[in-house]
Design a protein around this motif. Structure first.
Motif, PDB file in Angstrom:
ATOM      1  N   ASN A 126      64.572  56.790 112.150  1.00 34.43           N
ATOM      2  CA  ASN A 126      63.430  55.972 112.541  1.00 34.43           C
ATOM      3  C   ASN A 126      62.876  55.247 111.328  1.00 34.43           C
ATOM      4  O   ASN A 126      63.111  55.658 110.190  1.00 34.43           O
ATOM      5  CB  ASN A 126      62.322  56.855 113.129  1.00 34.43           C
ATOM      6  N   HIS A 161      63.996  56.748 122.246  1.00 30.09           N
ATOM      7  CA  HIS A 161      64.960  56.120 121.340  1.00 30.09           C
ATOM      8  C   HIS A 161      65.038  54.610 121.535  1.00 30.09           C
ATOM      9  O   HIS A 161      64.736  54.088 122.599  1.00 30.09           O
ATOM     10  CB  HIS A 161      66.346  56.746 121.500  1.00 30.09           C
ATOM     11  N   HIS A 162      65.426  53.939 120.465  1.00 27.28           N
ATOM     12  CA  HIS A 162      65.655  52.498 120.430  1.00 27.28           C
ATOM     13  C   HIS A 162      64.457  51.687 120.941  1.00 27.28           C
ATOM     14  O   HIS A 162      64.618  50.751 121.732  1.00 27.28           O
ATOM     15  CB  HIS A 162      66.937  52.137 121.185  1.00 27.28           C
ATOM     16  N   CYS A 163      63.267  52.060 120.489  1.00 28.01           N
ATOM     17  CA  CYS A 163      62.038  51.353 120.848  1.00 28.01           C
ATOM     18  C   CYS A 163      61.439  50.703 119.607  1.00 28.01           C
ATOM     19  O   CYS A 163      61.676  51.145 118.490  1.00 28.01           O
ATOM     20  CB  CYS A 163      61.002  52.326 121.418  1.00 28.01           C
ATOM     21  N   GLU A 164      60.669  49.677 119.836  1.00 29.06           N
ATOM     22  CA  GLU A 164      59.843  49.083 118.785  1.00 29.06           C
ATOM     23  C   GLU A 164      58.413  49.124 119.280  1.00 29.06           C
ATOM     24  O   GLU A 164      58.122  48.630 120.370  1.00 29.06           O
ATOM     25  CB  GLU A 164      60.274  47.650 118.490  1.00 29.06           C
ATOM     26  N   ASN A 221      63.976  54.360 116.322  1.00 29.45           N
ATOM     27  CA  ASN A 221      62.781  53.602 116.697  1.00 29.45           C
ATOM     28  C   ASN A 221      62.173  52.959 115.460  1.00 29.45           C
ATOM     29  O   ASN A 221      62.412  53.410 114.345  1.00 29.45           O
ATOM     30  CB  ASN A 221      61.730  54.529 117.324  1.00 29.45           C
TER      31      ASN A 221
END
Length: 167
Positions: free
Chosen positions: A87, A26-29, A56
């Motif tokens: 996402n 979660h919460h990644c780029e 994401n």
């Protein structure tokens, strides 16, 4: 950022959870290369259970990719209690969501509130990108000896736009 111009996948997961959210990404780029027409590095692969992937942003970028892999966003090969929500998938040149069922079916799957889009004119012209697919792949019967089962699958409230001729 993944810069392997001959790579296959960036994240391989094989969790054995028994409920949604026991494991999460979660919460990644993340960004990964593709050739602009269908081939490129996958973002997430593997047969897995008990995983939530949420909030994401996965972005494909066109470059001189030389590998032989179709680029997918999330490509599990079997699993249960899989959740994909909120996402963004941008410029993924094959399936943004490809639940392939190569090693078995899927149960208890939720795919909702995702945005799948394309901003590259070359991808729109080739009609290569696709949105969401939950299906046994052509090789699933050969690897399993039977067609895998699917149950309790919900795909809802996703936005899929600007992919060219196919969604």
């Amino acid at each position: 950022n993944i810069d392997d111009l001959n790579g296959n996948g960036s994240i391989t997961i094989n969790f054995k959870g028994a409920a949604w959210g026991e494991n999460s990404i979660h919460h990644c780029e993340a960004s990964a290369p593709n050739d602009g027409y269908g081939m490129g590095v996958d973002f997430i692969q593997g047969g897995t259970s008990g995983v939530s992937v949420h909030h994401n942003t996965f972005t494909g970028y066109a470059t001189a990719y030389t590998g032989s892999q179709h680029q997918d966003g999330w490509q599990p090969l079997t699993g249960s209690y899989l959740e994909l929500y909120s996402n963004k998938f941008i410029n993924i040149v094959n399936y943004s969501v490809f639940f392939e069922a190569y090693y078995g079916g899927f149960s208890h799957v939720r795919i909702y509130n995702n945005i799948i889009t394309n901003t590259l004119p070359s991808i729109q012209a080739s009609a290569a990108p696709r949105g969401i697919m939950v299906v046994p792949s052509g090789g699933a019967f050969n690897s399993l000896g039977y067609w895998p089962a699917f149950d309790d699958i919900i795909i809802a409230n996703n936005i899929i736009c600007d992919l060219g001729g196919t969604h």
